[in-house]
Design a protein around this motif. Structure first.
Motif, PDB file in Angstrom:
ATOM      1  N   LEU A   1      13.287   0.280  -2.225  1.00 44.93           N
ATOM      2  CA  LEU A   1      12.137   1.349  -2.887  1.00 44.93           C
ATOM      3  C   LEU A   1      12.728   1.659  -4.246  1.00 44.93           C
ATOM      4  CD1 LEU A   1       9.431   2.931  -2.077  1.00 44.93           C
ATOM      5  CD2 LEU A   1      10.953   4.816  -1.332  1.00 44.93           C
ATOM      6  N   GLN A   2      12.060   1.586  -5.258  1.00 42.77           N
ATOM      7  CA  GLN A   2      12.408   2.123  -6.417  1.00 42.77           C
ATOM      8  C   GLN A   2      11.595   3.312  -6.874  1.00 42.77           C
ATOM      9  OE1 GLN A   2      14.668   0.897  -8.986  1.00 42.77           O
ATOM     10  NE2 GLN A   2      14.143   2.743 -10.047  1.00 42.77           N
ATOM     11  N   MET A   3      12.280   4.309  -6.980  1.00 40.35           N
ATOM     12  CA  MET A   3      11.963   5.781  -7.172  1.00 40.35           C
ATOM     13  C   MET A   3      12.124   6.182  -8.657  1.00 40.35           C
ATOM     14  SD  MET A   3      12.600   7.636  -3.370  1.00 40.35           S
ATOM     15  CE  MET A   3      14.483   7.410  -3.768  1.00 40.35           C
ATOM     16  N   ASP A   4      11.110   6.575  -9.343  1.00 36.34           N
ATOM     17  CA  ASP A   4      10.957   6.922 -10.896  1.00 36.34           C
ATOM     18  C   ASP A   4      10.380   8.317 -11.074  1.00 36.34           C
ATOM     19  OD1 ASP A   4      10.398   3.398 -11.859  1.00 36.34           O
ATOM     20  OD2 ASP A   4      12.254   4.451 -11.829  1.00 36.34           O
TER      21      ASP A   4
ATOM     22  N   PHE B   1       0.919  -1.250   0.190  1.00 36.43           N
ATOM     23  CA  PHE B   1      -0.016   0.136   0.017  1.00 36.43           C
ATOM     24  C   PHE B   1       0.828   1.258  -0.148  1.00 36.43           C
ATOM     25  CE2 PHE B   1       0.289   0.587   4.715  1.00 36.43           C
ATOM     26  CZ  PHE B   1       0.713  -0.795   5.132  1.00 36.43           C
ATOM     27  N   TRP B   2       0.167   2.241  -0.700  1.00 35.75           N
ATOM     28  CA  TRP B   2       1.103   3.589  -0.768  1.00 35.75           C
ATOM     29  C   TRP B   2       0.275   4.801  -0.474  1.00 35.75           C
ATOM     30  CZ3 TRP B   2      -0.401  -0.254  -4.327  1.00 35.75           C
ATOM     31  CH2 TRP B   2       0.719  -1.074  -4.668  1.00 35.75           C
ATOM     32  N   LYS B   3       1.259   5.853  -0.506  1.00 35.07           N
ATOM     33  CA  LYS B   3       0.713   7.201  -0.282  1.00 35.07           C
ATOM     34  C   LYS B   3       0.389   7.610  -1.738  1.00 35.07           C
ATOM     35  CE  LYS B   3       2.496  11.916   0.631  1.00 35.07           C
ATOM     36  NZ  LYS B   3       1.500  12.247   1.434  1.00 35.07           N
ATOM     37  N   ASP B   4      -0.859   8.369  -1.649  1.00 34.55           N
ATOM     38  CA  ASP B   4      -1.328   8.664  -3.203  1.00 34.55           C
ATOM     39  C   ASP B   4      -0.599   9.153  -4.021  1.00 34.55           C
ATOM     40  OD1 ASP B   4      -4.894   8.849  -1.896  1.00 34.55           O
ATOM     41  OD2 ASP B   4      -3.673   7.181  -2.498  1.00 34.55           O
ATOM     42  N   SER B   5       0.475  10.338  -3.344  1.00 30.92           N
ATOM     43  CA  SER B   5       1.149  11.236  -4.319  1.00 30.92           C
ATOM     44  C   SER B   5       2.316  10.572  -4.932  1.00 30.92           C
ATOM     45  CB  SER B   5       1.601  12.279  -3.552  1.00 30.92           C
ATOM     46  OG  SER B   5       2.388  11.899  -2.126  1.00 30.92           O
ATOM     47  N   VAL B   6       2.573   9.335  -4.481  1.00 30.52           N
ATOM     48  CA  VAL B   6       3.801   8.535  -5.061  1.00 30.52           C
ATOM     49  C   VAL B   6       3.269   7.326  -5.874  1.00 30.52           C
ATOM     50  CG1 VAL B   6       5.325   9.210  -3.145  1.00 30.52           C
ATOM     51  CG2 VAL B   6       4.194   6.827  -3.071  1.00 30.52           C
TER      52      VAL B   6
ATOM     53  N   GLU C   1       9.856  17.986  -4.824  1.00 34.20           N
ATOM     54  CA  GLU C   1       9.307  17.638  -3.696  1.00 34.20           C
ATOM     55  C   GLU C   1       9.308  16.572  -2.907  1.00 34.20           C
ATOM     56  OE1 GLU C   1       6.021  18.008  -7.065  1.00 34.20           O
ATOM     57  OE2 GLU C   1       8.073  18.863  -6.807  1.00 34.20           O
ATOM     58  N   ASP C   2      10.022  15.330  -3.735  1.00 34.44           N
ATOM     59  CA  ASP C   2      10.402  14.259  -3.040  1.00 34.44           C
ATOM     60  C   ASP C   2      11.770  14.212  -2.187  1.00 34.44           C
ATOM     61  OD1 ASP C   2       8.612  12.822  -4.513  1.00 34.44           O
ATOM     62  OD2 ASP C   2       9.591  12.852  -6.276  1.00 34.44           O
TER      63      ASP C   2
END
Length: 123
Positions: free
Chosen positions: A81-84, A59-64, A89-90
């Protein structure tokens, strides 16, 4: 002795990618939820994403959602955590954490924490 150690942070330009890792040790039970939080200067620590270690429910935060992907490697006790498509603001210190509860989204529901790793996104 429980230890959570994050790595993989750094400086990237907007639109770029990073993959964070969290090496876990000392957790005697596999019935944990493992999650990622982040905290920017002057801001509260906020939930990003989490996964149940046994079932792999995420489950996730909506903005990500749609940009970040959480995963885990059970044999090596490693959380990722793969961040693309990163945005300025990240920019935050990102923390790995462990909870005994179901679907925890509040920082007070997590009892073990790593030291954090800095992610900076430039524009």
């Amino acid at each position: 002795q429980v230890q959570l150690v994050e790595s993989g942070g750094g400086l990237v330009q907007a639109g770029g990618s990073l993959k964070l890792s969290c090496a876990a040790s000392g957790l005697t039970s596999s019935s944990y939820t493992m999650g990622w939080f982040r905290q920017a200067p002057g801001k509260e620590r906020e939930f990003v994403a989490a996964v149940s270690w046994i079932g792999g429910n995420m489950f996730w935060k909506d903005s990500v959602k749609g940009r970040f992907t959480i995963s885990r490697d059970v044999p090596t006790n490693t959380l990722y955590l793969q961040m693309d498509s990163l945005k300025p603001e990240d920019t935050s210190v990102y923390y790995c954490a462990a909870s005994r509860l179901r679907y925890p989204r509040n920082k007070h529901e997590y009892e073990y924490w790593g030291q954090g790793t800095q992610v900076t996104v430039s524009s």
